[in-house]
Design a protein around this motif. Structure first.
Motif, PDB file in Angstrom:
ATOM      1  N   THR A  63       6.295  -6.013   6.162  1.00 56.67           N
ATOM      2  CA  THR A  63       7.582  -6.579   5.787  1.00 56.67           C
ATOM      3  C   THR A  63       8.583  -5.455   5.533  1.00 56.67           C
ATOM      4  N   PRO A  64       9.878  -5.708   5.748  1.00 56.64           N
ATOM      5  CA  PRO A  64      10.874  -4.640   5.540  1.00 56.64           C
ATOM      6  C   PRO A  64      10.840  -4.047   4.140  1.00 56.64           C
TER       7      PRO A  64
ATOM      8  N   ALA B  61      -7.777 -11.969   3.569  1.00 57.75           N
ATOM      9  CA  ALA B  61      -7.189 -10.975   2.668  1.00 57.75           C
ATOM     10  C   ALA B  61      -6.629  -9.793   3.441  1.00 57.75           C
ATOM     11  N   LEU B  62      -7.371  -9.342   4.448  1.00 58.17           N
ATOM     12  CA  LEU B  62      -6.898  -8.219   5.257  1.00 58.17           C
ATOM     13  C   LEU B  62      -5.643  -8.590   6.028  1.00 58.17           C
ATOM     14  N   ARG B  63      -5.627  -9.811   6.607  1.00 58.53           N
ATOM     15  CA  ARG B  63      -4.436 -10.253   7.329  1.00 58.53           C
ATOM     16  C   ARG B  63      -3.218 -10.290   6.414  1.00 58.53           C
ATOM     17  N   GLY B  64      -3.428 -10.796   5.197  1.00 60.66           N
ATOM     18  CA  GLY B  64      -2.318 -10.853   4.257  1.00 60.66           C
ATOM     19  C   GLY B  64      -1.804  -9.480   3.879  1.00 60.66           C
ATOM     20  N   THR B  65      -2.719  -8.523   3.717  1.00 64.35           N
ATOM     21  CA  THR B  65      -2.307  -7.162   3.372  1.00 64.35           C
ATOM     22  C   THR B  65      -1.507  -6.524   4.495  1.00 64.35           C
ATOM     23  N   VAL B  66      -1.963  -6.709   5.732  1.00 63.24           N
ATOM     24  CA  VAL B  66      -1.259  -6.134   6.878  1.00 63.24           C
ATOM     25  C   VAL B  66       0.126  -6.763   7.027  1.00 63.24           C
TER      26      VAL B  66
END
Length: 437
Positions: free
Chosen positions: A171-172, A161-166
């Protein structure tokens, strides 16, 4: 003495008359609270703001960055992996943050709208792009031992979840929205006054400016090129982000009355009215602030023109390249079948262990290697099907072994350092990478 005698004696003794009550003396009016002493041009330079928590955070950041840069340059060579100009940008960015938070700009920003705007511009358009250009993730990663990096990589791998949030924040589209939202939100009258009234909210305001600004500029300045915007998209990305700042500056400049009550306490000491102070703040946001975005958009536009010029000059070569790209799946399949053959004298299992031992997973995502979820370098999935190594040399066994042992000999200045891998270990590591299809 009997009761009758006592009563007779009391009757003969006159009562002492009470002192008549006098009117109460009126209360002395309370002395009004002393207002905040306005900072004048003569004494403003002495009003430095010391913030221990922020100073400690900046000091730790500087030490970690410096230590990581020193370690990286010791392994890869002076200036390699992290050019000196990037380190200089990061140092300048920290200096800009210190200027915004500790110099007289901070206390003066509580009494002058124009000074408050200077503080915001320092964080958003000076410190943030300089820190992003300094490639902090690349330098700071090397401040820690290989074991710590591997442990962090393993921990990071388990935080989906943290990786996805970062990833989403980087993203632009998300970076653009966060940057513009932070700018607009904190310049609405309500949040603006709250930040002036509460030091904690004021610190949150500064942190949001710095974080959102860093994400915005990271998209266009990140050193690894991963997800970096193309020049044409960069023009649109930066130019449109500058429009809200220009519009807000114009609103402050042409407003018929002050929008931020109590912000301009020191305006008379500086020869300004409250409205004049706000107009000056609007001009600062409109002109110098807008010029930063405009200059960045111009750089992207020039790069876009050069890109189109190269395409026009090499039309025939580009057509051949397009044809080659169309054939890449076929060529990749052929190349992949050749990679099915084991590297001579290479042991894929030993190579997998060597990859984990040397901490390659701290920088790369490598299928099959536990905890190898690094985001600094490119992912190595389907490595056997790639035509080139690091975009420099054809993907051959000999070139790959050389790259693993001495990457600087193939691409000077690459972030991948010389880890001291022996030829036998490099051969085993290459054998494992060629199993990734």
């Amino acid at each position: 003495m009997t009761a009758p005698a006592l009563l007779a004696w009391l009757g003969k003794t006159p009562l002492t008359p009470l002192t008549p009550l006098t009117p109460l003396t009126p209360l002395t009016p309370l002395t009004p609270l002393t207002p905040l002493t306005p900072l004048t041009p003569g004494d403003a330079w002495r009003a430095w703001a010391w913030q221990p928590a922020a100073a400690a955070a900046l000091l730790v950041t500087a030490v970690v960055y410096l230590w990581g840069t020193r370690t990286l340059w010791r392994e890869a060579g002076q200036g390699r992996g992290l050019p000196g100009w990037r380190a200089g940008c990061f140092a300048a960015g920290l200096l800009a943050v210190a200027t915004a938070l500790f110099s007289p700009v901070d206390p003066l920003g509580e009494q002058l709208c124009a000074a408050h705007m200077v503080q915001h511009l320092l964080l958003l358009t000076v410190a943030a792009p300089l820190l992003a250009a300094g490639a902090p993730s690349r330098a700071m990663l090397w401040a820690f031992p290989a074991g710590t990096r591997r442990g962090f990589g393993s921990w990071w791998h388990r935080r989906a979840a943290l990786r996805g949030t970062v990833r989403l924040a980087g993203t632009p589209a998300a970076a653009w929205v966060l940057s513009v939202a932070a700018l607009v939100l904190w310049h609405l009258p309500g949040p603006y006054r709250l930040a002036l009234a509460d030091e904690r909210i004021h610190a949150l305001e500064h942190l949001s400016f710095l974080t959102a600004g860093f994400l915005f500029w990271w998209v266009v300045l990140r050193p690894d090129g991963y997800r970096r915007l193309a020049p044409g998209a960069g023009v649109l990305y930066v130019f449109t982000a500058g429009l809200p700042a220009s519009l807000l500056g114009a609103l402050l400049t042409f407003a018929g009355h002050p929008l931020y009550a109590g912000q301009s306490a020191a305006a008379p000491a500086w020869g300004l009215t409250a409205l004049g102070d706000q107009q000056l703040a609007g001009l600062l946001m409109w002109m110098p602030g807008g010029l930063v975005y405009l200059a960045a958009a111009a750089v992207f536009f020039v790069a876009w023109l050069r890109q189109e010029e190269r395409r026009a000059l090499h039309g025939a070569a580009m057509a051949a390249t397009v044809a080659c790209v169309a054939l890449l799946p076929v060529l990749g399949a052929c190349n992949g079948s050749r990679r099915g053959v084991a590297v001579a004298n290479g042991d894929p299992r030993a190579g997998k262990q060597a990859i984990a031992a040397f901490g390659c997973g701290a920088c790369h995502t490598i299928p099959g290697v536990s905890g190898a979820q690094g985001m600094v370098g490119p992912p190595l999935a389907q490595f056997a099907l790639r035509a080139y190594i690091a975009g420099e040399v054809p993907n051959t066994e000999r070139a790959l072994i050389r790259w693993i042992m001495s990457p600087q000999s193939i691409e000077p200045g690459t972030a991948m350092p010389n880890l001291g891998v022996s030829q036998a270990q490099a051969r085993d590591m290459a054998a494992y990478l060629y199993t990734l299809r």
